[in-house]
Design a protein around this motif. Structure first.
Motif, PDB file in Angstrom:
ATOM      1  N   THR A 115       0.833  -1.203   0.000  1.00  0.00           N
ATOM      2  CA  THR A 115       0.000   0.000   0.000  1.00  0.00           C
ATOM      3  C   THR A 115       0.867   1.252   0.000  1.00  0.00           C
ATOM      4  N   ALA A 116       1.979   1.205   0.724  1.00  0.00           N
ATOM      5  CA  ALA A 116       2.922   2.334   0.729  1.00  0.00           C
ATOM      6  C   ALA A 116       3.452   2.599  -0.676  1.00  0.00           C
ATOM      7  N   ILE A 140       3.491   5.902   7.922  1.00  0.00           N
ATOM      8  CA  ILE A 140       4.187   7.126   7.536  1.00  0.00           C
ATOM      9  C   ILE A 140       5.161   6.794   6.408  1.00  0.00           C
ATOM     10  N   ILE A 141       4.991   7.490   5.281  1.00  0.00           N
ATOM     11  CA  ILE A 141       5.821   7.294   4.104  1.00  0.00           C
ATOM     12  C   ILE A 141       6.649   8.561   3.891  1.00  0.00           C
ATOM     13  N   GLY A 145       9.741   7.858  -0.409  1.00  0.00           N
ATOM     14  CA  GLY A 145       8.988   6.611  -0.512  1.00  0.00           C
ATOM     15  C   GLY A 145       9.313   5.581   0.542  1.00  0.00           C
ATOM     16  N   GLY A 146      10.224   5.885   1.447  1.00  0.00           N
ATOM     17  CA  GLY A 146      10.595   4.942   2.497  1.00  0.00           C
ATOM     18  C   GLY A 146       9.506   4.788   3.551  1.00  0.00           C
ATOM     19  N   PHE A 147       9.440   3.592   4.135  1.00  0.00           N
ATOM     20  CA  PHE A 147       8.472   3.298   5.199  1.00  0.00           C
ATOM     21  C   PHE A 147       9.124   3.618   6.543  1.00  0.00           C
ATOM     22  N   THR A 244      -3.922  -0.858  -2.540  1.00  0.00           N
ATOM     23  CA  THR A 244      -3.133  -2.092  -2.455  1.00  0.00           C
ATOM     24  C   THR A 244      -2.930  -2.706  -3.832  1.00  0.00           C
ATOM     25  N   ILE A 245      -3.989  -2.776  -4.624  1.00  0.00           N
ATOM     26  CA  ILE A 245      -3.838  -3.302  -5.983  1.00  0.00           C
ATOM     27  C   ILE A 245      -2.916  -2.395  -6.798  1.00  0.00           C
TER      28      ILE A 245
END
Length: 256
Positions: A115-116, A140-141, A145-147, A244-245
């Motif tokens: 999802t991220a 939190i992204i 783009g890091g988680f 998610t998709i």
């Protein structure tokens, strides 16, 4: 043109999305069951695909994300035996472009990272992704783009079920926006507590995350019940039930 099958195995539902040209052209849902075999999935999927003019033989690639390890064996066998493809299994260490910046990256559910990836690809960063499913998560992204971590709380359906199970005289209710906050019946009071309680949870946690993070974060909501909160809170900037998709499609694009 060949097609991709994206499979998202959640705690409650499993989503199968047929993707062509980078877009989902069909989706089907089944209740998640670790007992459902590859053969059962194949019969079910074959019938639904044929109803919309598609064939299993159209599928040339498959990607799987699951938070239910017991189901992985069966959906992987679905791809190998019935689609003749070796699926890509999403794991915390195998998602290109999503660095996981927590001490134990393996603790993060694959669904949250997928999802991220989808949220960052479509909305950029930094941002908060609010995913309302079996659990309600706030992830939190970072700007790249890091988680960077998040918050996990019980989902709205789970809370409603717990209320019914723990109190003998409280009925099972449907989730809906009540006309008034103050309920004048048991059902009305429960609906208000569940609905507005979750609005308060969402708004409160978003505000605290924004304050702790120290920078302005866009907020994107996704998940099965997120649409319930559209129009009732200004804390959420975008509602996107397909994140998610979209994340699975984005990961496949990065692997190409």
């Amino acid at each position: 043109m060949s097609k991709l099958l994206a499979i998202d195995v959640g705690n409650t539902n499993t989503v199968f999305a047929l993707v062509q040209g980078g877009e989902a052209i069909a989706q089907w849902r089944a209740s998640t069951s670790s007992q459902r075999t590859a053969d059962e999935y194949a019969v079910w999927l074959h019938q639904l695909m044929q109803m919309e003019g598609h064939e299993l033989s159209d599928i040339s690639r498959c990607i799987i994300s699951t938070v239910v390890p017991q189901s992985l064996f069966h959906v992987r066998n679905l791809a190998r035996r019935h689609l003749s493809v070796d699926p890509f299994i999403v794991e915390a260490s195998s998602i290109p472009g999503v660095p996981v910046r927590i001490p134990n990256p393996s603790e993060v559910g694959a669904d949250r990272l997928v999802t991220a990836a989808g949220a960052f690809a479509h909305y950029g960063g930094p941002l908060i992704v609010v995913d309302s499913g079996t659990a309600t998560t706030f992830d939190i992204i970072a700007e790249d783009g890091g988680f960077e971590g998040g918050v996990i709380s019980p989902g709205i359906n789970l809370s409603m079920q717990a209320l019914h199970d723990a109190a003998a005289r409280l009925p099972r209710i449907a989730i809906e926006k009540p006309v008034k906050i103050i309920g004048t019946s048991t059902v009305g009071a429960m609906q208000s507590g569940i609905f507005w309680g979750y609005v308060g949870l969402i708004e409160g946690l978003i505000a605290r995350i924004q304050e702790e993070h120290g920078a302005s974060l866009k907020v994107v909501a996704t998940g099965g019940v997120s649409s319930l909160f559209e129009g009732v809170t200004s804390s959420i900037d975008h509602f996107d039930p397909e994140l998610t998709i979209k994340g699975l499609i984005e990961i496949c694009n990065r692997l190409s």
